[in-house]
Enzyme design. Structure first.
Site, PDB file in Angstrom:
ATOM      1  N   CYS A 127       0.833  -1.203   0.000  1.00 45.68           N
ATOM      2  CA  CYS A 127       0.000   0.000   0.000  1.00 45.68           C
ATOM      3  C   CYS A 127       0.869   1.255   0.000  1.00 45.68           C
ATOM      4  O   CYS A 127       1.841   1.336   0.760  1.00 45.68           O
ATOM      5  CB  CYS A 127      -0.922   0.002   1.215  1.00 45.68           C
ATOM      6  SG  CYS A 127      -2.092   1.385   1.230  1.00 45.68           S
ATOM      7  N   ARG A 172     -13.070   1.323  -4.733  1.00 43.01           N
ATOM      8  CA  ARG A 172     -12.537   1.373  -3.369  1.00 43.01           C
ATOM      9  C   ARG A 172     -11.868   2.707  -3.084  1.00 43.01           C
ATOM     10  O   ARG A 172     -11.771   3.139  -1.937  1.00 43.01           O
ATOM     11  CB  ARG A 172     -11.494   0.267  -3.162  1.00 43.01           C
ATOM     12  CG  ARG A 172     -12.041  -1.136  -3.072  1.00 43.01           C
ATOM     13  CD  ARG A 172     -10.900  -2.142  -3.090  1.00 43.01           C
ATOM     14  NE  ARG A 172      -9.904  -1.854  -2.076  1.00 43.01           N
ATOM     15  CZ  ARG A 172      -9.819  -2.470  -0.903  1.00 43.01           C
ATOM     16  NH1 ARG A 172     -10.697  -3.386  -0.592  1.00 43.01           N
ATOM     17  NH2 ARG A 172      -8.873  -2.175  -0.040  1.00 43.01           N
TER      18      ARG A 172
END
Length: 522
Positions: free
Chosen positions: A345, A440
């Site tokens: 991430c 998302r």
């Protein structure tokens, strides 16, 4: 949540309970490697500890580990393996809705003793018809009960006859006739059907399927010896399966705040999909987003709660008490904590937001305690010690990278310099967003190439052992940590934990050092 200060005054000065330690470090973001836990007097042996966690009245896990809803981590094989070892898998939503439904069905129908609605064939079908059915549905078996239009048992089509050379042969010609088929009346199953079926297979060597019939010889169900053997073995395994009230494996599925062409929440599509998931037996849905403290997520959670009052809802991700309060008010039962800690991430780099995990967990845990909801530590877990620290503040952990190298994960295999690796990517990576996860991150799928700023990378994970081995090692590490703190269960772990911040040198000292390692601890 936190234990009282220990009686030894010097200990209390250095090793502090959460409600003392974290406020003293307000303004400083701390994560797993920034702290260590102090040991306590213990009468608890690691093997005696209980790892069970209750996320909801309908969602109880044997181990507090959940596999992430990522497209290179959790599909049906991973979810099945997670549940068989006591955890939970969240099947990702980066695939067509019909395929996600199929994946959930594969988990829920994996091993549940009596197959109440076995796949059947009729006598006027050909073997070719049966082969087509097997191929279309992806069945891993080729033996089928044969029934008439009223579901009366006529025989059994053995697997060795379902071959291409017999495509023109009728089922009625190839089947074993009813008189030669072993059956049991449903009234004979008693209060312990599994034990009764096990007894039957012990007494009938070479028979692999047992059909269940009623007074009218209607087919009522089917036992297979492989299912019975696996269920019997569970009673002796170290990690017990996580099952629902009908003895089916637990399974979760991720959903997104789907929007229509005008940008509005597509309420009808969301509700229709959730209804089908519930019909398939899904145990929980996770509203899967990067920024859970947002209107779209809240509206989606509220919509699901209004229409499915008893369904456990996981929502997130957030890193603030306000975020927990918001999602709780919208109807979430379980809230995911974590923005940016995952190994793949880049949210904190790209967007400049996100809070180190332990600080985020403490702040969120305090609000969750007031609201009566559960929290999950999502991301940043690299070892069992991280899980122990996370569980001092949360009710479970979500793992992605730690499980992505397992054979059960759906990532592609590749060989580099003689070593095997599996594909692993963040759901904010360009490839994942092009595959469907752009929602998302607050973008439409048509924008996934044109203007989305990627918040994840594409990577490789070295292939690891099967999931049952990985989870056994992780569970053992958690139990060791609980033993050091004298915590017989996870509630006691949260109550007893005491923390101290450590330096970089202290972290280096914590790992093997100044040696030539010939065999790793893993």
């Amino acid at each position: 949540m936190a234990a009282q200060s220990p009686s030894h005054s010097l200990d209390g000065t250095f090793y502090k309970a959460a409600d003392v330690f974290f406020p003293e470090h307000a303004g400083l973001g701390l994560t797993y490697d920034d702290v260590t836990l102090a040991t306590l007097y213990s009468e608890t042996l690691p093997r005696e500890t209980n790892l069970e966690t209750k996320l909801h009245e309908r969602l109880r896990l044997r181990i507090p580990v959940i596999s992430a809803d990522m497209d290179t981590v959790t599909e049906a094989p991973m979810a099945i393996a997670m549940a068989l070892n006591g955890g939970l898998g969240l099947i990702h939503c980066n695939l067509p809705e019909r395929e996600q439904l199929s994946q959930v069905s594969r988990v829920k129908n994996n091993v549940h003793g009596l197959i109440q609605e076995p796949i059947k064939v009729v006598p006027d079908q050909t073997i070719g018809d049966v082969l087509t059915l097997v191929e279309q549905k992806g069945f891993g078996f080729r033996t089928f009960p044969v029934v008439d239009k009223d579901n009366v048992l006529l025989g059994l089509l053995p697997g060795h006859t379902v071959r291409p050379r017999y495509v023109a042969t009728l089922v009625s010609q190839a089947m074993t006739p009813r008189a030669q088929v072993h059956t049991i009346h449903q009234r004979e199953l008693g209060k312990n059907p599994i034990a009764r079926a096990d007894q039957f297979f012990n007494e009938h060597i070479g028979i692999h399927k047992l059909l269940v019939v009623d007074d009218g010889d209607h087919l009522c169900g089917l036992f297979t010896i492989s299912d019975i053997e696996r269920i019997m073995q569970e009673r002796h395994s170290q990690l017990k399966p996580a099952r629902d009230e009908q003895f089916r494996l637990l399974c979760g599925a991720a959903v997104t705040a789907t929007r229509n062409s005008t940008g509005e929440l597509d309420r009808d599509r969301i509700l229709a999909h959730i209804a089908e998931l519930v019909e398939r037996g899904v145990d929980t849905v996770a509203v899967s987003t990067a920024h859970g403290f947002s209107k779209g997520v809240g509206d989606t959670v509220r919509l699901i709660r209004e229409n499915f009052s008893d369904l456990p809802i996981i929502a997130g991700n957030v890193t603030s008490g306000e975020g927990v309060a918001y999602l709780s008010e919208c109807g979430a039962n379980i809230i995911k904590i974590g923005q940016g800690p995952g190994s793949i991430c880049t949210t904190r780099i790209v967007a400049g937001v996100g809070i180190p995990q332990l600080t985020a967990l403490y702040v969120c845990a305090k609000e969750a305690e007031k609201r009566g909801v559960r929290i999950l530590a999502d991301g940043g877990i690299t070892k069992s010690g991280d899980i122990v620290k996370a569980l001092t503040l949360s009710h479970g952990v979500i793992c992605g990278g730690l499980l992505a190298g397992c054979p059960e994960a759906p990532g592609q295999l590749m060989e580099i310099n003689g070593k095997l690796y599996k594909q692993y990517r963040g759901m904010g990576s360009p490839a994942a967003m092009q595959a469907g996860s752009a929602a998302r991150y607050g973008h439409l799928s048509k924008d996934s190439v044109r203007k989305v700023a990627a918040e994840g990378v594409e990577a490789l994970k070295e292939v690891s052992p099967p999931l049952d081995i990985v989870l056994t090692q992780l569970a053992g590490g958690i139990q060791s940590g609980m033993g050091y703190l004298g915590a017989p269960n996870l509630a006691a772990l949260r109550e007893k934990a005491r923390y101290i911040q450590i330096t970089t040198a202290g972290m280096r000292e914590s790992a093997p050092h100044d040696i030539v390692e010939v065999k790793t601890g893993n």
